[in-house]
Design a protein around this motif. Structure first.
Motif, PDB file in Angstrom:
ATOM      1  N   UNK A 224       0.860  -1.189   0.000  1.00  0.00           N
ATOM      2  CA  UNK A 224       0.000   0.000   0.000  1.00  0.00           C
ATOM      3  C   UNK A 224       0.891   1.230   0.000  1.00  0.00           C
ATOM      4  N   UNK A 225       0.563   2.169  -0.878  1.00  0.00           N
ATOM      5  CA  UNK A 225       1.339   3.394  -0.980  1.00  0.00           C
ATOM      6  C   UNK A 225       0.422   4.595  -0.812  1.00  0.00           C
ATOM      7  N   UNK A 226       0.929   5.659  -0.223  1.00  0.00           N
ATOM      8  CA  UNK A 226       0.129   6.885  -0.142  1.00  0.00           C
ATOM      9  C   UNK A 226      -0.173   7.408  -1.548  1.00  0.00           C
ATOM     10  N   UNK A 227      -1.309   8.053  -1.680  1.00  0.00           N
ATOM     11  CA  UNK A 227      -1.732   8.563  -2.994  1.00  0.00           C
ATOM     12  C   UNK A 227      -0.723   9.518  -3.608  1.00  0.00           C
ATOM     13  N   UNK A 228      -0.047  10.323  -2.775  1.00  0.00           N
ATOM     14  CA  UNK A 228       0.911  11.270  -3.351  1.00  0.00           C
ATOM     15  C   UNK A 228       2.099  10.541  -3.985  1.00  0.00           C
ATOM     16  N   UNK A 229       2.502   9.407  -3.442  1.00  0.00           N
ATOM     17  CA  UNK A 229       3.583   8.632  -4.059  1.00  0.00           C
ATOM     18  C   UNK A 229       3.095   7.989  -5.355  1.00  0.00           C
ATOM     19  N   UNK A 230       1.861   7.503  -5.363  1.00  0.00           N
ATOM     20  CA  UNK A 230       1.294   6.915  -6.583  1.00  0.00           C
ATOM     21  C   UNK A 230       1.240   7.958  -7.691  1.00  0.00           C
ATOM     22  N   UNK A 231       0.854   9.184  -7.347  1.00  0.00           N
ATOM     23  CA  UNK A 231       0.823  10.250  -8.353  1.00  0.00           C
ATOM     24  C   UNK A 231       2.225  10.548  -8.890  1.00  0.00           C
ATOM     25  N   UNK A 232       3.231  10.523  -8.016  1.00  0.00           N
ATOM     26  CA  UNK A 232       4.610  10.736  -8.465  1.00  0.00           C
ATOM     27  C   UNK A 232       5.074   9.601  -9.382  1.00  0.00           C
ATOM     28  N   UNK A 233       4.703   8.378  -9.048  1.00  0.00           N
ATOM     29  CA  UNK A 233       5.036   7.234  -9.908  1.00  0.00           C
ATOM     30  C   UNK A 233       4.375   7.399 -11.271  1.00  0.00           C
ATOM     31  N   UNK A 234       3.096   7.795 -11.269  1.00  0.00           N
ATOM     32  CA  UNK A 234       2.385   7.993 -12.536  1.00  0.00           C
ATOM     33  C   UNK A 234       3.029   9.101 -13.373  1.00  0.00           C
ATOM     34  N   UNK A 235       3.450  10.190 -12.720  1.00  0.00           N
ATOM     35  CA  UNK A 235       4.138  11.265 -13.448  1.00  0.00           C
ATOM     36  C   UNK A 235       5.430  10.758 -14.073  1.00  0.00           C
ATOM     37  N   UNK A 236       6.170   9.975 -13.316  1.00  0.00           N
ATOM     38  CA  UNK A 236       7.444   9.436 -13.817  1.00  0.00           C
ATOM     39  C   UNK A 236       7.218   8.429 -14.943  1.00  0.00           C
ATOM     40  N   UNK A 237       6.140   7.650 -14.851  1.00  0.00           N
ATOM     41  CA  UNK A 237       5.805   6.695 -15.920  1.00  0.00           C
ATOM     42  C   UNK A 237       5.634   7.409 -17.250  1.00  0.00           C
ATOM     43  N   UNK A 238       4.985   8.572 -17.208  1.00  0.00           N
ATOM     44  CA  UNK A 238       4.714   9.313 -18.435  1.00  0.00           C
ATOM     45  C   UNK A 238       5.987   9.849 -19.093  1.00  0.00           C
TER      46      UNK A 238
END
Length: 77
Positions: free
Chosen positions: A36-50
């Motif tokens: 489980x990850x905090x939403x802010x880390x998930x958003x950072x991962x998604x930004x980096x994926x792009x």
């Protein structure tokens, strides 16, 4: 009689061949790890994926980040 039901007169080797032809996901040498990850880390991962040319999935991006971190920390030893 449907193909998937072996008649009683089939040899055991024929039944073994039918059992080997399983459907579904192939076996791999991995283990699942649920995190489980905090939403802010998930958003950072998604930004980096792009930023990646092939837009990896979240799990793939996390694998890449872990591999990179492991390589970086191994070099410092």
């Amino acid at each position: 009689m449907p193909d998937y039901i072996a008649p009683l007169n089939h040899k055991s080797s024929e039944i073994d061949v039918m059992a080997e032809n399983k459907r579904g996901r192939p076996s791999v040498d991995t283990s699942a790890i649920n995190v489980r990850l905090p939403n802010d880390i998930i958003l950072l991962i998604d930004d980096r994926r792009r930023d990646e040319p092939d837009l990896p999935t979240r799990p793939e991006m996390i694998r890449r980040a872990l591999v990179q971190w492991l390589e970086m920390t191994k070099a410092g030893k």
